[in-house]
Design a protein around this motif. Structure first.
Motif, PDB file in Angstrom:
ATOM      1  N   GLU A  38       1.536   3.127  11.372  1.00 16.62           N
ATOM      2  CA  GLU A  38       1.444   1.666  11.428  1.00 16.62           C
ATOM      3  C   GLU A  38       2.825   1.014  11.344  1.00 16.62           C
ATOM      4  N   ARG A  39       3.668   1.534  10.429  1.00 16.67           N
ATOM      5  CA  ARG A  39       5.002   0.958  10.231  1.00 16.67           C
ATOM      6  C   ARG A  39       6.010   1.379  11.307  1.00 16.67           C
TER       7      ARG A  39
ATOM      8  N   GLY B 279      -0.034  -2.292  14.313  1.00 14.67           N
ATOM      9  CA  GLY B 279       1.206  -1.909  13.650  1.00 14.67           C
ATOM     10  C   GLY B 279       2.387  -2.776  14.037  1.00 14.67           C
TER      11      GLY B 279
ATOM     12  N   HIS C  67       6.907   1.803  -1.146  1.00 17.53           N
ATOM     13  CA  HIS C  67       8.118   1.027  -0.870  1.00 17.53           C
ATOM     14  C   HIS C  67       8.506   0.161  -2.074  1.00 17.53           C
TER      15      HIS C  67
ATOM     16  N   CYS D 187      11.261   9.365   7.198  1.00 19.23           N
ATOM     17  CA  CYS D 187       9.824   9.120   6.999  1.00 19.23           C
ATOM     18  C   CYS D 187       9.281  10.171   6.041  1.00 19.23           C
TER      19      CYS D 187
ATOM     20  N   GLU E  98      -1.305   7.599   8.345  1.00 16.09           N
ATOM     21  CA  GLU E  98      -1.713   6.338   8.968  1.00 16.09           C
ATOM     22  C   GLU E  98      -0.733   5.216   8.632  1.00 16.09           C
ATOM     23  N   GLN E  99      -0.318   5.169   7.359  1.00 13.97           N
ATOM     24  CA  GLN E  99       0.648   4.133   6.942  1.00 13.97           C
ATOM     25  C   GLN E  99       1.956   4.262   7.719  1.00 13.97           C
TER      26      GLN E  99
ATOM     27  N   SER F  47       0.805  -1.228   0.000  1.00 20.62           N
ATOM     28  CA  SER F  47       0.000   0.000   0.000  1.00 20.62           C
ATOM     29  C   SER F  47       0.840   1.282   0.000  1.00 20.62           C
ATOM     30  N   THR F  48       2.098   1.212   0.429  1.00 15.56           N
ATOM     31  CA  THR F  48       2.953   2.405   0.342  1.00 15.56           C
ATOM     32  C   THR F  48       3.719   2.367  -0.984  1.00 15.56           C
TER      33      THR F  48
ATOM     34  N   THR G 178       0.083   8.022   3.199  1.00 13.71           N
ATOM     35  CA  THR G 178      -0.728   8.625   4.262  1.00 13.71           C
ATOM     36  C   THR G 178       0.031   8.574   5.588  1.00 13.71           C
TER      37      THR G 178
ATOM     38  N   LEU H 216      10.711   5.185   5.289  1.00 12.68           N
ATOM     39  CA  LEU H 216       9.305   4.917   4.979  1.00 12.68           C
ATOM     40  C   LEU H 216       8.865   5.855   3.856  1.00 12.68           C
TER      41      LEU H 216
ATOM     42  N   CYS I 229       5.542   6.737   2.434  1.00 13.21           N
ATOM     43  CA  CYS I 229       4.108   6.499   2.670  1.00 13.21           C
ATOM     44  C   CYS I 229       3.210   7.484   1.925  1.00 13.21           C
TER      45      CYS I 229
END
Lengths: 160, 160, 160, 160, 160
Positions: E129-130, E137, A91, E83, E125-126, A88-89, E123, E119, E121
């Motif tokens: 979670e990570r 998460g 990555h 991030c 939220e993603q 979903s990311t 969002t 990361l 991402c």
């Protein structure tokens, strides 16, 4: 449109006396195990007896480990095996790009052919199929083993 | 909008005395055979008599093999021929990008011009058309052969 | 949103004594001819008297030819001119990317400024407009000539 | 989802004795002027007294000029400032990519930190906002100045 | 499709005597703090006692700081932690690409393994979670610490 025969065929490849490294990631282990087994099987069928396997965590680590192996010594080819699946990311996209450029670069700079055995799949089903784990699947590891032998022969021929 | 003449025209190119390598993949053999034949034909029409062909499995292997050929010796130009067609995974995108960057890099670093003869198609029909295998198709191999001779002349001119 | 003045303005640039190379592709000849003429005109307006032009087939060949020119000797700047237009395959994307990275790299490694005069258009209309061939068009070649003189001055200033 | 504090905060940064270069493009002058003023203000607030500014035409020219400045001598950090806004061709995408890779590469190869102060905007409004020229805008140049001082301190610390 | 076990498992890793650097950005501090803590915890669990942390502003600065650390001396591995979260401009895409290529390159050129702990991402939220900050998460920092130890062992094994 016209139809043409797809896929790739190999001539006879003789791997006697070759030393080949396999560097593989651990992520998606079932897929990886099948691909590594496929590569090993075709290497052995071609007569390769010296096969060294190195395991790393993810595909991003593969080029580094492949280079370390090459520097350790005397490999005729390296097969890089990983399995990336879109999540979903973003990555997936950045790892795929960095790893494909990294393996290309390593081959050109080291003088040792590095086979690109990284699956870059959008679904798990695609990965299973390319690891020969579905009914109509084909194990791409087989092709990578044969390609490694062929590239090692090109390396040797051009260095003489 | 205004209309303008598309395509490319070449002046007289004289390939007498040149040595040219063709490195091609085997995937999508019918397409490849036509492209290699087209390149060879235009090389010969320009007077090139020394043509060496090297065959590899897939397009990812082409830059390595081209470099091996260059190091073996004394080539005036290399033509890299492959045919990539979009499939269901992202394999196409990452291979295309790594190979195009690899060939660009090899030309700049080796000092030997490397012609980009890689078809990057979304459909088989597009590939057939660019290999001259459809009614209104044009064999791009013809252009690559002529470009190789032209670039070899630039290489020689600038090295004197 | 607020409005701001777009575009770019140059101060006085003096090109007396400079030697500038123009490397251009032949594809889309009408566009290219206009761009090369525009670049040449602004170079001459700035007082540049030594201008060498090299012609290659497609944009992919430009970085190689630019490097050959640089190695031949003593250029103060190179203007790279090409015109890529999106077609039905992915050829456009991979050529654009390889060429833009190639020109960037050549400038950084050679120490000679390489102006990016490659149009990367989605339509022919866009290309005509940027070559000054439409009613409201502006010939980007003019800007590239001026930029080449300016960058050559930076090169000289920093090398003293 | 959970909320977290966004943005970046800096500790005390002391720029006394540092020499910093600012290389900026001229395209979109109003934006650029604000960004350069912002960077200069935060550099001066940190105690930097030696600031050299170099102006080039477009963002593609920035890495070359930054490298020329580095070679001229003794800079502790370079801030690269440009403003690219998406237009109708693909120019934006290829320039953004070449410039970001070029600046990354220059920092790694030269040993002098190069701050990425290139706005890559889809609209003019986005650029005005990031130059602090809208009601709720923030001038990113402020952050780049502080980052340059911080990176220069890392450079000095690790070289002792 | 068939189901397969996802994720990655590590064997025993012994980090006794290793020296590991953590280079992290400050942007999105809550996320970063959790990731750095996770990496540090798994490093310590593996017996690593020498851990040096360097803080930079944004992810673009990470490869430069990682290289500075490597040159200072004697690191067995570097973990790069950042991030990036997609915003309204294209900043995310160009930073992600430059940083992932930069870290890959640094690992290959320096001989010190550089773990990609960035990361990327779409969002917040993603990202939470990570970083292990949501109910379901998982803190990816844990994996990066273990991967760093494993890669350091590969580095040492291949250098003997």
């Amino acid at each position: 449109g016209k139809v043409f025969k797809k896929g790739v065929s190999f001539g006879d490849t003789d791997g006697t006396g070759l030393k080949v490294g396999i560097v593989h990631a651990r992520w998606n282990k079932e897929i990886i195990d099948a691909l590594v087994a496929g590569a090993r099987k075709s290497l052995e069928a071609a007569g390769v007896r010296m096969i060294q396997t190195v395991e790393v965590s993810g595909s991003f680590e593969i080029p580094y480990a492949a280079k370390a192996l090459i520097e350790k010594g005397d490999y005729d080819a390296i097969i890089c095996i990983g399995c990336l699946i879109k999540g979903s990311t973003m990555h997936f996209e950045y790892i795929c790009e960095a790893v494909s450029q990294g393996i290309m670069r390593l081959g050109l700079e080291s003088g040792v052919p590095c086979i690109f055995g990284i699956l870059t799949c959008l679904t798990e089903e695609q990965a299973l199929e390319r690891a020969g784990l579905t009914a109509n699947g084909h194990n791409h590891g087989d092709d990578w083993g044969t390609a490694a032998v062929e590239m090692a022969m090109i390396k040797k021929a051009n260095r003489l």
